[in-house]
Design an enzyme around this catalytic site. Structure first.
Site, PDB file in Angstrom:
ATOM      1  CG  ASP A 173      -1.828   1.118   1.343  1.00 37.41           C
ATOM      2  OD1 ASP A 173      -2.312   1.600   0.301  1.00 37.41           O
ATOM      3  OD2 ASP A 173      -2.081   1.568   2.475  1.00 37.41           O
ATOM      4  CG  LEU A 174       1.670   5.762  -1.558  1.00 42.78           C
ATOM      5  CD1 LEU A 174       3.122   5.471  -1.876  1.00 42.78           C
ATOM      6  CD2 LEU A 174       1.097   6.747  -2.558  1.00 42.78           C
ATOM      7  CG  ASP A 175      -1.675   7.694   0.845  1.00 40.25           C
ATOM      8  OD1 ASP A 175      -1.058   8.753   0.975  1.00 40.25           O
ATOM      9  OD2 ASP A 175      -2.194   7.329  -0.231  1.00 40.25           O
ATOM     10  CG  ASP A 195      -2.506   2.184   6.436  1.00 46.53           C
ATOM     11  OD1 ASP A 195      -3.171   3.099   6.953  1.00 46.53           O
ATOM     12  OD2 ASP A 195      -2.431   2.044   5.199  1.00 46.53           O
TER      13      ASP A 195
END
Length: 267
Positions: free
Chosen positions: A27-29, A202
């Site tokens: 994932d990124l954020d 997250d």
């Protein structure tokens, strides 16, 4: 540097996966980049993108970022360091030159108008528009969460859009995919096919990805504080993710170790 969890599948406290047997999904954020007050404030980071570029090379291309952001936005932030991308929770996907994307839901424009009207009357909220979805952010006004959820429930019911809740966000998006579906699709294709999938994320939206990785013989890694999750392992924060990636580049392997409290495990 440690991915923390209890390896019930393999019956031990530590699991080590060589780079040449692993397909890594990130994932990124909240995983590779910290959250910001405004999503557009997340930009390129030279050290992060160099690390991802080196990792993609060492994995022979078996690295994909699977995000709620659109692919154009991911390319802006990642600067080409990762070729394989899934955007808008799997509604967009690229493994090669072409982007495969769903068609926008015919009620999306109606939802956008109602979201803007809500944000106009509720201070501290922000609307983010994506190619196939719209997002209500209330990180700057957490006290309105209950009101936002009631509003989004009704809006999703009226429009037929899929509602997806995250960390101080509610997204209304075109139905038809999720992060798990994107990971499953990547895993049927070269260069990912035949590897052990590992997905780190997250948010609640990442749980579908954890389930997909598990079903394909791999692992989920939760980033952030302990909470109920399908992931078997955990990293504390974005800094811990990057330390773990650096460790993998040094050891030529991903190390997953240490148990979490069983009460947090959904499976």
């Amino acid at each position: 540097m440690k991915a923390v969890g209890h390896d019930t599948t393999h019956g031990g406290m530590t699991r080590t996966l060589r780079l040449d047997e692993t397909a890594l999904f990130l994932d990124l954020d909240g995983t590779l980049a910290p959250f910001t007050a405004r999503p557009e404030d997340v930009g390129p980071d030279a050290a992060r993108n160099d690390r991802l570029r080196r990792l993609a090379e060492r994995l022979d291309g078996r690295l994909a970022v699977v995000s709620g952001r659109g692919i154009d936005d991911l390319d802006r932030i990642l600067e080409g360091s990762v070729a394989a991308l899934a955007g808008i929770h799997g509604l967009q996907r690229r493994n090669g030159a072409a982007v495969v994307a769903a068609a926008a839901h015919d009620r999306l424009d109606d939802a956008v108008r109602e979201l803007h009207a809500f944000a106009d009357r509720v201070p501290g909220t922000q609307i983010e528009l994506k190619p196939l979805s719209a997002v209500l952010h209330y990180r700057n006004a957490p006290e309105i969460e209950a009101e936002a959820r009631v509003f989004a429930d009704a809006l999703a019911a009226r429009t037929g859009l899929k509602q997806q809740r995250g960390s101080m966000v509610i997204e209304l998006l075109t139905p038809g995919s999720d992060k798990g579906a994107a990971i499953r699709a990547f895993m049927t294709e070269a260069p990912f096919a035949g590897a052990v999938p590992v997905f780190a994320g997250d948010d609640l939206t990442d749980e579908d990805g954890f389930l997909a990785a598990i079903a394909l013989g791999g692992f989920g890694i939760l980033v952030g504080p302990p909470r109920p999750t399908f992931a078997a392992f955990r990293l504390d924060d974005e800094a811990a993710v990057h330390a773990w990636l650096d460790q993998a580049l040094t050891l030529n392997a991903f190390v997953l170790e240490a148990p979490v409290e069983p009460s947090y495990r959904r499976i």
